[in-house]
Structure formats: structure tokens, C-alpha cells
Design a protein around this motif. Structure first.
Motif, PDB file in Angstrom:
ATOM      1  N   GLN A  66      44.400  37.570  50.763  1.00 18.90           N
ATOM      2  CA  GLN A  66      43.629  38.805  50.919  1.00 18.90           C
ATOM      3  C   GLN A  66      42.162  38.578  50.565  1.00 18.90           C
ATOM      4  OE1 GLN A  66      45.542  42.134  48.900  1.00 18.90           O
ATOM      5  NE2 GLN A  66      47.554  41.281  49.356  1.00 18.90           N
ATOM      6  N   THR A  67      41.923  37.776  49.518  1.00 18.74           N
ATOM      7  CA  THR A  67      40.548  37.440  49.143  1.00 18.74           C
ATOM      8  C   THR A  67      39.869  36.643  50.250  1.00 18.74           C
ATOM      9  OG1 THR A  67      41.131  37.426  46.788  1.00 18.74           O
ATOM     10  CG2 THR A  67      39.129  36.261  47.418  1.00 18.74           C
ATOM     11  N   GLN A  68      40.598  35.735  50.872  1.00 14.19           N
ATOM     12  CA  GLN A  68      40.048  34.974  51.988  1.00 14.19           C
ATOM     13  C   GLN A  68      39.680  35.897  53.150  1.00 14.19           C
ATOM     14  OE1 GLN A  68      43.393  32.283  52.512  1.00 14.19           O
ATOM     15  NE2 GLN A  68      42.162  30.552  51.768  1.00 14.19           N
ATOM     16  N   ALA A  69      40.523  36.881  53.425  1.00 17.22           N
ATOM     17  CA  ALA A  69      40.242  37.822  54.513  1.00 17.22           C
ATOM     18  C   ALA A  69      38.991  38.649  54.226  1.00 17.22           C
ATOM     19  CB  ALA A  69      41.444  38.732  54.743  1.00 17.22           C
ATOM     20  N   GLN A  70      38.790  39.011  52.960  1.00 17.11           N
ATOM     21  CA  GLN A  70      37.562  39.720  52.588  1.00 17.11           C
ATOM     22  C   GLN A  70      36.338  38.834  52.828  1.00 17.11           C
ATOM     23  OE1 GLN A  70      38.445  40.680  48.523  1.00 17.11           O
ATOM     24  NE2 GLN A  70      39.405  42.639  49.021  1.00 17.11           N
ATOM     25  N   ALA A  71      36.457  37.559  52.466  1.00 12.77           N
ATOM     26  CA  ALA A  71      35.349  36.622  52.684  1.00 12.77           C
ATOM     27  C   ALA A  71      35.062  36.453  54.168  1.00 12.77           C
ATOM     28  CB  ALA A  71      35.681  35.269  52.048  1.00 12.77           C
ATOM     29  N   LEU A  72      36.106  36.448  54.988  1.00 13.40           N
ATOM     30  CA  LEU A  72      35.927  36.372  56.433  1.00 13.40           C
ATOM     31  C   LEU A  72      35.143  37.595  56.932  1.00 13.40           C
ATOM     32  CD1 LEU A  72      36.667  34.929  59.147  1.00 13.40           C
ATOM     33  CD2 LEU A  72      38.665  36.447  59.224  1.00 13.40           C
ATOM     34  N   GLY A  73      35.464  38.768  56.384  1.00 16.15           N
ATOM     35  CA  GLY A  73      34.743  39.975  56.767  1.00 16.15           C
ATOM     36  C   GLY A  73      33.276  39.918  56.386  1.00 16.15           C
ATOM     37  N   PRO A  92      50.767  40.018  66.421  1.00 18.23           N
ATOM     38  CA  PRO A  92      51.430  41.163  65.801  1.00 18.23           C
ATOM     39  C   PRO A  92      52.127  40.855  64.480  1.00 18.23           C
ATOM     40  CG  PRO A  92      52.793  40.326  67.581  1.00 18.23           C
ATOM     41  CD  PRO A  92      51.511  39.528  67.600  1.00 18.23           C
ATOM     42  N   TYR A  93      52.088  39.600  63.998  1.00 18.68           N
ATOM     43  CA  TYR A  93      52.753  39.254  62.749  1.00 18.68           C
ATOM     44  C   TYR A  93      52.026  39.898  61.566  1.00 18.68           C
ATOM     45  CZ  TYR A  93      55.774  35.721  64.958  1.00 18.68           C
ATOM     46  OH  TYR A  93      56.730  35.077  65.721  1.00 18.68           O
ATOM     47  N   VAL A  94      52.771  40.201  60.514  1.00 17.21           N
ATOM     48  CA  VAL A  94      52.216  40.927  59.376  1.00 17.21           C
ATOM     49  C   VAL A  94      51.012  40.210  58.784  1.00 17.21           C
ATOM     50  CG1 VAL A  94      52.690  41.625  56.981  1.00 17.21           C
ATOM     51  CG2 VAL A  94      54.335  42.158  58.789  1.00 17.21           C
ATOM     52  N   ARG A  95      51.079  38.904  58.623  1.00 17.90           N
ATOM     53  CA  ARG A  95      49.995  38.181  57.957  1.00 17.90           C
ATOM     54  C   ARG A  95      48.698  38.188  58.772  1.00 17.90           C
ATOM     55  NH1 ARG A  95      54.185  34.818  59.368  1.00 17.90           N
ATOM     56  NH2 ARG A  95      53.820  32.961  60.664  1.00 17.90           N
ATOM     57  N   THR A  96      48.806  38.213  60.097  1.00 20.92           N
ATOM     58  CA  THR A  96      47.605  38.303  60.924  1.00 20.92           C
ATOM     59  C   THR A  96      47.077  39.732  60.965  1.00 20.92           C
ATOM     60  OG1 THR A  96      49.154  38.320  62.780  1.00 20.92           O
ATOM     61  CG2 THR A  96      47.926  36.294  62.393  1.00 20.92           C
ATOM     62  N   VAL A  97      47.991  40.694  61.052  1.00 25.03           N
ATOM     63  CA  VAL A  97      47.574  42.105  61.052  1.00 25.03           C
ATOM     64  C   VAL A  97      46.836  42.437  59.755  1.00 25.03           C
ATOM     65  CG1 VAL A  97      48.416  44.493  61.037  1.00 25.03           C
ATOM     66  CG2 VAL A  97      49.396  42.835  62.632  1.00 25.03           C
ATOM     67  N   GLU A  98      47.362  41.966  58.611  1.00 25.42           N
ATOM     68  CA  GLU A  98      46.709  42.201  57.320  1.00 25.42           C
ATOM     69  C   GLU A  98      45.331  41.543  57.282  1.00 25.42           C
ATOM     70  OE1 GLU A  98      49.391  40.789  54.300  1.00 25.42           O
ATOM     71  OE2 GLU A  98      50.357  42.738  54.117  1.00 25.42           O
ATOM     72  N   THR A  99      45.240  40.324  57.794  1.00 21.54           N
ATOM     73  CA  THR A  99      43.960  39.617  57.801  1.00 21.54           C
ATOM     74  C   THR A  99      42.926  40.375  58.617  1.00 21.54           C
ATOM     75  OG1 THR A  99      45.071  37.470  57.552  1.00 21.54           O
ATOM     76  CG2 THR A  99      42.812  37.438  58.412  1.00 21.54           C
ATOM     77  N   ALA A 100      43.305  40.810  59.810  1.00 23.58           N
ATOM     78  CA  ALA A 100      42.378  41.547  60.666  1.00 23.58           C
ATOM     79  C   ALA A 100      41.953  42.859  60.016  1.00 23.58           C
ATOM     80  CB  ALA A 100      43.024  41.812  62.027  1.00 23.58           C
ATOM     81  N   ARG A 101      42.913  43.569  59.421  1.00 24.83           N
ATOM     82  CA  ARG A 101      42.600  44.863  58.805  1.00 24.83           C
ATOM     83  C   ARG A 101      41.630  44.699  57.645  1.00 24.83           C
ATOM     84  NH1 ARG A 101      44.499  46.790  54.340  1.00 24.83           N
ATOM     85  NH2 ARG A 101      46.301  45.381  54.302  1.00 24.83           N
ATOM     86  N   ILE A 102      41.868  43.721  56.776  1.00 27.86           N
ATOM     87  CA  ILE A 102      41.009  43.513  55.609  1.00 27.86           C
ATOM     88  C   ILE A 102      39.620  43.044  56.021  1.00 27.86           C
ATOM     89  CG2 ILE A 102      40.695  42.106  53.527  1.00 27.86           C
ATOM     90  CD1 ILE A 102      43.808  42.092  53.303  1.00 27.86           C
ATOM     91  N   ALA A 103      39.559  42.078  56.944  1.00 27.99           N
ATOM     92  CA  ALA A 103      38.259  41.568  57.397  1.00 27.99           C
ATOM     93  C   ALA A 103      37.458  42.656  58.093  1.00 27.99           C
ATOM     94  CB  ALA A 103      38.460  40.381  58.333  1.00 27.99           C
ATOM     95  N   LEU A 104      38.126  43.446  58.914  1.00 30.68           N
ATOM     96  CA  LEU A 104      37.441  44.523  59.630  1.00 30.68           C
ATOM     97  C   LEU A 104      36.928  45.583  58.667  1.00 30.68           C
ATOM     98  CD1 LEU A 104      36.588  45.877  62.239  1.00 30.68           C
ATOM     99  CD2 LEU A 104      38.926  46.753  62.490  1.00 30.68           C
ATOM    100  N   ALA A 105      37.740  45.934  57.661  1.00 31.42           N
ATOM    101  CA  ALA A 105      37.303  46.918  56.668  1.00 31.42           C
ATOM    102  C   ALA A 105      36.076  46.412  55.910  1.00 31.42           C
ATOM    103  CB  ALA A 105      38.438  47.224  55.702  1.00 31.42           C
ATOM    104  N   GLN A 106      36.065  45.123  55.582  1.00 34.19           N
ATOM    105  CA  GLN A 106      34.936  44.541  54.861  1.00 34.19           C
ATOM    106  C   GLN A 106      33.677  44.570  55.729  1.00 34.19           C
ATOM    107  OE1 GLN A 106      35.466  43.384  51.690  1.00 34.19           O
ATOM    108  NE2 GLN A 106      33.334  42.895  51.337  1.00 34.19           N
ATOM    109  N   ALA A 107      33.804  44.136  56.984  1.00 33.65           N
ATOM    110  CA  ALA A 107      32.655  44.117  57.888  1.00 33.65           C
ATOM    111  C   ALA A 107      32.151  45.530  58.176  1.00 33.65           C
ATOM    112  CB  ALA A 107      33.023  43.406  59.189  1.00 33.65           C
TER     113      ALA A 107
END
Length: 249
Positions: A66-73, A92-107
Motif C-alpha cells: 500500500q505504501t508503494q502504491a502511494q509512492a506511485l501516486g 481485475p485482481y484484488v492486488r491490482t485494483v487496490e494499487t490503482a485505487r490507492i495511486a489514483l487517490a494519491q494523485a
């Protein structure tokens, strides 16, 4: 002769034999998942199993993921405005959906992209299916499927297809299909693809037209790494591969 470019839905497009292209394509692997951690431990210890009971599609991110996804954002938000993705295509896998959601929220929180930017979930971006080898550790494959382990070594990862599963080239066929649709629907604008290690690797294989030796020489695709292709001279051309400098240590 086809035009070098045209205007489509208000966006300037590049063309490859008459086919429109996104201006920029950025691909990332999901953040660190629970399975990434457990299988790494199993490989180090020679364990025959991992403490995972869910489907592969349902495995979530770790806290570090999750921290990595925030950094991506944050990396996304710091891109030049013309390169910031305005569309997201996601496995559509959970781990990719979570990554996209977190990065998008950060951006979005940093004002880099509109709040509520839609995410398209496309099953062709899912991870490689391993059939009878699904969720088995290396030690378990050697013990329970020695003939398959030997066939895998003999054929090589690019061509090896486990019973009920896919080879890397099977994934490449999916990638070619999704690239055709993505190029048509996202013509002229930057796009982010959130997928898996094999999917991102096959994007590289297809877009950069790599041979098998070139492909096998590549380093593993890192969690939340960034790989970028830019429309130029009628095709998408590499402008960065597997970058991880934006991630926490």
C-alpha cells in the motif's frame, strides 16, 4: 498513404498504419502482495506450502504494498502535465485494483488528475494462469510434479504451458488484444496500465519486439515500478523500463 496524425475526440493521435495510439503508455506491476511475501519466504526455506487459502485473484496488498502504491501516486503527480495518465486500465485482481485505487487517490489528492477518474478493469490484463501448478511453491512442484518441473526447464518459461495454465506467449496474445482496444479507445492521451509481472513483461516483449534471449535477460519486474512508452514515428517506443527510484527503500 495514411496520415501521420489526426484529431480524434479532441486529442492529437499518432498512427501506425492507420491505427491510433495513446500519446504515452505507462505500465506498472501491483504493489507487494501477501503472496509475494509468502512465496519469497517459501523459496528461501524450501517450504512445501504457503499459508494462503484464497484464490489468486483475491490476494491483497501488504501494508508495504500500500505504501508503494502511494509512492506511485506521488510519482504520477510529479510527471509533466502532458504525461500524466488520463485513463487507467487495470487487471481485475484484488492486488491490482487496490494499487490503482490507492495511486489514483494519491494523485487526485495532489491535484494531478481529476477526482473520480474512471478505472477500466479488463480481464485480459490478469496474471498468468498456472493451472495445476497454481499456488504451489518451487519445492512442492519438484516433489509433486517432477515431470512438469523437468519439462518447464527443458522448454523454457516463454514456451512452457502447465496443464490447465498459460505460457508467457499465451499472455502475450492477451496483451496484443488489449493493446489494440486501448490504442483505439485512448488515442492521443496518456494511459496507465496496472497489471502483473508477466503481463508487464509481455507488454515489453510485444511493444519492443524482443527476442527470447533479450526477454530472458531482463531483470524481474518490480512491484509498483514504472515502465513508459511514448508515441513516436508511428509506434510506441520505450522511454523507461522498470524504474523504482520513486519507491521507499
Amino acid at each position: 498513404m495514411a496520415e501521420a496524425g489526426t484529431i480524434l475526440n479532441g486529442h492529437r493521435t499518432e498512427r501506425d498504419g492507420g491505427r491510433p495510439l495513446p500519446s504515452v503508455l505507462i505500465a506498472t506491476r501491483h504493489g507487494e502482495s501477501v503472496a509475494n511475501v509468502e512465496f519469497r519466504r517459501a523459496d528461501e526455506s524450501g517450504a512445501l506450502s504457503v499459508p494462503i487459502t484464497s484464490r489468486d485473484a483475491d490476494i491483497p496488498l501488504t501494508m508495504h504494498g500500500q505504501t508503494q502504491a502511494q509512492a506511485l501516486g506521488r510519482w504520477w503527480a510529479e510527471l509533466p502535465p502532458a504525461d500524466r495518465p488520463r485513463a487507467v486500465w487495470c487487471s481485475p485482481y484484488v492486488r491490482t485494483v487496490e494499487t490503482a485505487r490507492i495511486a489514483l487517490a494519491q494523485a487526485s489528492g495532489l491535484g494531478a488528475v481529476p477526482v473520480g477518474l474512471p478505472v477500466r478493469h479488463d480481464e485480459r490484463l490478469r496474471d498468468r494462469e498456472l493451472g495445476v501448478l497454481e499456488m504451489l511453491t518451487r519445492a512442492a512442484i519438484e516433489k509433486e510434479h517432477p515431470a512438469e518441473a523437468a519439462r518447464r526447464r527443458r522448454m523454457g518459461e516463454l514456451y512452457y504451458r502447465p496443464p490447465g495454465g498459460e505460457s508467457w506467449l499465451d499472455v502475450a496474445l492477451r496483451v496484443r488484444s488489449v493493446l489494440r482496444d486501448l490504442s483505439e479507445e485512448e488515442a492521443g492521451r496518456p494511459v496507465l496500465v496496472v497489471a502483473h509481472d508477466c503481463t508487464v513483461l509481455m507488454l515489453r516483449h510485444v511493444l519492443d519486439r524482443l527476442t527470447e534471449p533479450q526477454l530472458m535477460a531482463l531483470e524481474p519486474v518490480g512491484n509498483c515500478s514504472a515502465s513508459l512508452w511514448r508515441a513516436a514515428d508511428g509506434r510506441l517506443r520505450a522511454d523507461g523500463w522498470n524504474a523504482t527510484g520513486h519507491l521507499p527503500g
